[in-house]
Write a protein that holds these residues in place. Sequence first.
Motif, PDB file in Angstrom:
ATOM      1  N   ARG A 128       0.834  -1.198   0.000  1.00 56.39           N
ATOM      2  CA  ARG A 128       0.000   0.000   0.000  1.00 56.39           C
ATOM      3  C   ARG A 128       0.868   1.247   0.000  1.00 56.39           C
ATOM      4  NH1 ARG A 128      -4.139  -1.242   4.890  1.00 56.39           N
ATOM      5  NH2 ARG A 128      -2.159  -0.974   5.973  1.00 56.39           N
ATOM      6  N   GLY A 129       0.628   2.110  -0.944  1.00 57.09           N
ATOM      7  CA  GLY A 129       1.364   3.363  -1.028  1.00 57.09           C
ATOM      8  C   GLY A 129       0.399   4.521  -1.035  1.00 57.09           C
ATOM      9  N   ALA A 130       0.555   5.422  -2.002  1.00 57.71           N
ATOM     10  CA  ALA A 130      -0.329   6.583  -2.082  1.00 57.71           C
ATOM     11  C   ALA A 130      -0.833   6.815  -3.499  1.00 57.71           C
ATOM     12  CB  ALA A 130       0.400   7.825  -1.582  1.00 57.71           C
ATOM     13  N   ASN A 131      -0.582   5.863  -4.396  1.00 56.43           N
ATOM     14  CA  ASN A 131      -0.869   6.104  -5.805  1.00 56.43           C
ATOM     15  C   ASN A 131      -2.207   5.491  -6.223  1.00 56.43           C
ATOM     16  OD1 ASN A 131      -0.366   7.212  -8.287  1.00 56.43           O
ATOM     17  ND2 ASN A 131       1.564   6.138  -8.619  1.00 56.43           N
ATOM     18  N   PHE A 132      -3.264   5.839  -5.495  1.00 56.62           N
ATOM     19  CA  PHE A 132      -4.596   5.325  -5.813  1.00 56.62           C
ATOM     20  C   PHE A 132      -5.020   5.692  -7.238  1.00 56.62           C
ATOM     21  CE2 PHE A 132      -5.281   9.655  -4.483  1.00 56.62           C
ATOM     22  CZ  PHE A 132      -6.302  10.103  -5.315  1.00 56.62           C
ATOM     23  N   ARG A 159      -9.273   1.499  -3.460  1.00 57.15           N
ATOM     24  CA  ARG A 159     -10.068   1.865  -2.282  1.00 57.15           C
ATOM     25  C   ARG A 159      -9.289   1.636  -0.990  1.00 57.15           C
ATOM     26  NH1 ARG A 159     -15.952  -0.862  -3.781  1.00 57.15           N
ATOM     27  NH2 ARG A 159     -16.394   0.429  -5.630  1.00 57.15           N
ATOM     28  N   ASP A 160      -8.544   0.525  -0.930  1.00 64.27           N
ATOM     29  CA  ASP A 160      -7.726   0.263   0.260  1.00 64.27           C
ATOM     30  C   ASP A 160      -6.660   1.346   0.435  1.00 64.27           C
ATOM     31  OD1 ASP A 160      -9.148  -1.987   0.913  1.00 64.27           O
ATOM     32  OD2 ASP A 160      -7.684  -3.405   0.089  1.00 64.27           O
ATOM     33  N   THR A 161      -6.098   1.791  -0.676  1.00 60.87           N
ATOM     34  CA  THR A 161      -5.094   2.860  -0.616  1.00 60.87           C
ATOM     35  C   THR A 161      -5.712   4.139  -0.063  1.00 60.87           C
ATOM     36  OG1 THR A 161      -3.889   1.918  -2.497  1.00 60.87           O
ATOM     37  CG2 THR A 161      -3.503   4.236  -1.995  1.00 60.87           C
ATOM     38  N   ASP A 189      -8.399   4.398   1.778  1.00 68.54           N
ATOM     39  CA  ASP A 189      -8.742   4.168   3.191  1.00 68.54           C
ATOM     40  C   ASP A 189      -7.543   4.409   4.090  1.00 68.54           C
ATOM     41  OD1 ASP A 189     -11.333   3.563   2.548  1.00 68.54           O
ATOM     42  OD2 ASP A 189     -11.086   1.391   2.669  1.00 68.54           O
ATOM     43  N   GLN A 190      -6.388   3.890   3.686  1.00 68.83           N
ATOM     44  CA  GLN A 190      -5.192   4.094   4.499  1.00 68.83           C
ATOM     45  C   GLN A 190      -4.791   5.562   4.524  1.00 68.83           C
ATOM     46  OE1 GLN A 190      -1.408   2.598   3.107  1.00 68.83           O
ATOM     47  NE2 GLN A 190      -0.703   2.220   5.187  1.00 68.83           N
ATOM     48  N   LEU A 191      -4.852   6.227   3.375  1.00 68.23           N
ATOM     49  CA  LEU A 191      -4.510   7.642   3.326  1.00 68.23           C
ATOM     50  C   LEU A 191      -5.382   8.456   4.276  1.00 68.23           C
ATOM     51  CD1 LEU A 191      -4.027   8.159  -0.515  1.00 68.23           C
ATOM     52  CD2 LEU A 191      -2.257   8.399   1.229  1.00 68.23           C
ATOM     53  N   GLN A 192      -6.665   8.153   4.309  1.00 68.84           N
ATOM     54  CA  GLN A 192      -7.588   8.931   5.136  1.00 68.84           C
ATOM     55  C   GLN A 192      -7.529   8.533   6.602  1.00 68.84           C
ATOM     56  OE1 GLN A 192     -11.308   8.274   3.041  1.00 68.84           O
ATOM     57  NE2 GLN A 192     -10.928   9.990   1.659  1.00 68.84           N
ATOM     58  N   ARG A 193      -7.110   7.320   6.876  1.00 71.94           N
ATOM     59  CA  ARG A 193      -7.086   6.833   8.249  1.00 71.94           C
ATOM     60  C   ARG A 193      -5.756   7.104   8.966  1.00 71.94           C
ATOM     61  NH1 ARG A 193      -7.928   2.001   6.988  1.00 71.94           N
ATOM     62  NH2 ARG A 193      -5.741   1.302   7.090  1.00 71.94           N
ATOM     63  N   ASP A 194      -4.646   6.952   8.248  1.00 76.37           N
ATOM     64  CA  ASP A 194      -3.342   6.892   8.915  1.00 76.37           C
ATOM     65  C   ASP A 194      -2.356   7.981   8.526  1.00 76.37           C
ATOM     66  OD1 ASP A 194      -4.218   4.508  10.076  1.00 76.37           O
ATOM     67  OD2 ASP A 194      -3.440   3.299   8.417  1.00 76.37           O
ATOM     68  N   THR A 195      -2.736   8.904   7.658  1.00 73.81           N
ATOM     69  CA  THR A 195      -1.736   9.787   7.057  1.00 73.81           C
ATOM     70  C   THR A 195      -1.618  11.149   7.722  1.00 73.81           C
ATOM     71  OG1 THR A 195      -2.048   8.704   4.923  1.00 73.81           O
ATOM     72  CG2 THR A 195      -1.023  10.868   4.894  1.00 73.81           C
ATOM     73  N   ALA A 196      -2.737  11.783   8.057  1.00 74.33           N
ATOM     74  CA  ALA A 196      -2.680  13.185   8.491  1.00 74.33           C
ATOM     75  C   ALA A 196      -3.788  13.500   9.484  1.00 74.33           C
ATOM     76  CB  ALA A 196      -2.789  14.109   7.282  1.00 74.33           C
ATOM     77  N   SER A 197      -3.606  14.595  10.196  1.00 77.75           N
ATOM     78  CA  SER A 197      -4.632  15.147  11.082  1.00 77.75           C
ATOM     79  C   SER A 197      -4.772  16.631  10.778  1.00 77.75           C
ATOM     80  CB  SER A 197      -4.271  14.927  12.553  1.00 77.75           C
ATOM     81  OG  SER A 197      -3.057  15.603  12.868  1.00 77.75           O
ATOM     82  N   LEU A 198      -5.914  17.182  11.139  1.00 75.60           N
ATOM     83  CA  LEU A 198      -6.196  18.584  10.833  1.00 75.60           C
ATOM     84  C   LEU A 198      -7.112  19.144  11.908  1.00 75.60           C
ATOM     85  CD1 LEU A 198      -5.548  20.582   8.484  1.00 75.60           C
ATOM     86  CD2 LEU A 198      -7.718  19.913   7.455  1.00 75.60           C
ATOM     87  N   ALA A 199      -6.827  20.363  12.339  1.00 80.02           N
ATOM     88  CA  ALA A 199      -7.659  20.983  13.373  1.00 80.02           C
ATOM     89  C   ALA A 199      -7.653  22.500  13.203  1.00 80.02           C
ATOM     90  CB  ALA A 199      -7.150  20.623  14.768  1.00 80.02           C
ATOM     91  N   ILE A 200      -8.765  23.126  13.593  1.00 80.97           N
ATOM     92  CA  ILE A 200      -8.846  24.589  13.700  1.00 80.97           C
ATOM     93  C   ILE A 200      -8.657  24.922  15.165  1.00 80.97           C
ATOM     94  CG2 ILE A 200     -10.330  26.606  13.398  1.00 80.97           C
ATOM     95  CD1 ILE A 200     -11.728  25.073  11.124  1.00 80.97           C
ATOM     96  N   GLU A 201      -7.499  25.482  15.481  1.00 82.78           N
ATOM     97  CA  GLU A 201      -7.149  25.717  16.880  1.00 82.78           C
ATOM     98  C   GLU A 201      -7.643  27.064  17.405  1.00 82.78           C
ATOM     99  OE1 GLU A 201      -3.014  25.227  17.692  1.00 82.78           O
ATOM    100  OE2 GLU A 201      -3.249  23.068  18.006  1.00 82.78           O
ATOM    101  N   ARG A 202      -7.796  28.001  16.516  1.00 84.23           N
ATOM    102  CA  ARG A 202      -8.198  29.346  16.940  1.00 84.23           C
ATOM    103  C   ARG A 202      -9.137  29.935  15.908  1.00 84.23           C
ATOM    104  NH1 ARG A 202      -4.112  34.548  17.311  1.00 84.23           N
ATOM    105  NH2 ARG A 202      -5.553  36.030  18.272  1.00 84.23           N
ATOM    106  N   LEU A 203     -10.199  30.583  16.377  1.00 81.42           N
ATOM    107  CA  LEU A 203     -11.150  31.233  15.494  1.00 81.42           C
ATOM    108  C   LEU A 203     -11.724  32.439  16.221  1.00 81.42           C
ATOM    109  CD1 LEU A 203     -12.653  31.033  12.777  1.00 81.42           C
ATOM    110  CD2 LEU A 203     -14.375  29.639  13.925  1.00 81.42           C
ATOM    111  N   GLU A 204     -11.358  33.643  15.760  1.00 81.94           N
ATOM    112  CA  GLU A 204     -11.837  34.850  16.435  1.00 81.94           C
ATOM    113  C   GLU A 204     -11.922  36.018  15.458  1.00 81.94           C
ATOM    114  OE1 GLU A 204      -8.388  37.429  18.430  1.00 81.94           O
ATOM    115  OE2 GLU A 204      -8.463  35.392  19.292  1.00 81.94           O
TER     116      GLU A 204
END
Length: 548
Positions: free
Chosen positions: A284-288, A315-317, A319-334
């Motif tokens: 499994r890599g990233a070349n879906f 699809r497995d590729t 799934d792994q990209l979305q599950r194990d690759t990155a995180s994202l958050a909005i830490e501040r909003l004003e």
Amino acid sequence: MVTAPTRRIAALGACALTLSLASFASRARAGAGPPQLFETSDRCQACHNGLTTASGRDVSIGLDWRASMMAHSARDPYWQAAVRREVLDHPQAQAAIEHECSRCHMPMANLSREAEGGRGEVFSNLRAGAGGPAAELARDGVSCTVCHQIRPDGLGTRNSFTGHFVVDTTTPRGERPVFGPFAIEKGLQRLMHSASAFRPEEGVHVQSSELCATCHTLYTHALDEDGNAVGEIPEQVPYLEWRHSAYRETQSCQSCHMPVVEEPVRLSSTLGEPRTGVSRHTFRGANFWMLRVLNRYRDELGVETLPQELELAARDTIDQLQRDTASLAIERLERRDGQLIVDVTVGNRAGHKLPTAYPSRRVWLHLAVRDDAGRIVFDSGAFTPQGRITGNANDEEPAAYEPHYLEIASADQVQIYESIMVDRRGAVTTGLLSGVRYAKDNRLLPDGFDKTTAEPDISVHGAAATDRDFLAGGDRVRYRIPVAGNPPLRVEVELLYQSIGYRWAQNLRQRPAPETDRFVRYYESMSHTTVERLAHAIAETPSLTAAR
């Protein structure tokens, strides 16, 4: 009375005879004779398919492999187009280019030619009607009997990189070992030897990151108009990135890319014994996207893998990209002084830079602000159906590129995590044999990666090098968005990924040839499918609630 051991030996002998005769017939049909260094994957799949766990899950080695990019390394139309582009740019060096590029994409054909005193070739093995052992080995890609013949000699050293793995080419056929992670009892050794002419031998090095590093640590040399080397660039070095990260102590390349089966499972359908710790050969890599290109244009590209197998691999590729690759958050909003201030943090959960490997890959932040009626108030980094990123300078103009941003204040600015090469004149290029250095490399760093101590081949380039928020594990970006009044607003941010950026495809237009023209046609027909979302976050005002 026939005892159980006698029945077992008889079964071994009968099966070995059947497979050995099939092996002989296969060689006769191919017109090949000993000595041979390699066999195509169909020889191995006879015994290494039909593998299921106690719970009924199919973990067949051959089925997993044949739907992977490893199996299709020679059929990859982008690779073929890229090699043709380099040959057109540097015609004097065609033989050297084809030899080096076939080393990892057609390794069995390459090594066989080298053992005969010749050089590996690419296009002669791909032309319509090409047959014979060399073309068969070439089209079989990164196959079983190349990886499992790699010896431990020099693994992890600079001398082993750029495809310089060591395979024994002197031991006569019938005596040459193939390595696996388990000790095999003698009866099964004889069975495999009879079926394949290889002698199985325990070699734990096949589960080391250093084995993968031989072809996934590549250095390319820039060439001048006469074909002379004028510089060197680390084209892709995920192993070196991993080695400089915290993951070197906890996970190998195989941990993610060849995940271990959680139940005991047989390695062979022919009298195989249940083993624990068996690695799946999904790679499994990233070349879906390329898996789907191969599927859609299977007839043109000679793809034999079943459509449902390639789609499942894609699809497995994802799934792994979305599950194990990155995180994202909005830490501040004003809101402050007529502006909406948004702090976004993006995390890299991979064991190397994100994205890593071939420099056509990129990830970026798409941030959109909408009012309570759903109307766009601000939009940075939108993806277009043509494969472009709105606001990206490089997609608009080949000579330009988007810098790394600490803050984004207008819609024509977009945070793209990528590497940008320049040639010896300082011009932006997508030619691997023209690039001499990176003007930008702000790809997200893995945990434990100290950018201040990183060796030059994995260093950060551009404004990210001095960005105090661009550190091991991720980045933080501030958005300052002009907002009139005090309406309720919804902020949505996503991290998007594309394996072949728009400019990398479009630059092939300038080098007309069957391979480049074909790939541009593929890209245009499927450009709207080239991107996937890795992570997503939402926040709203005035409540300032946030959701992952």
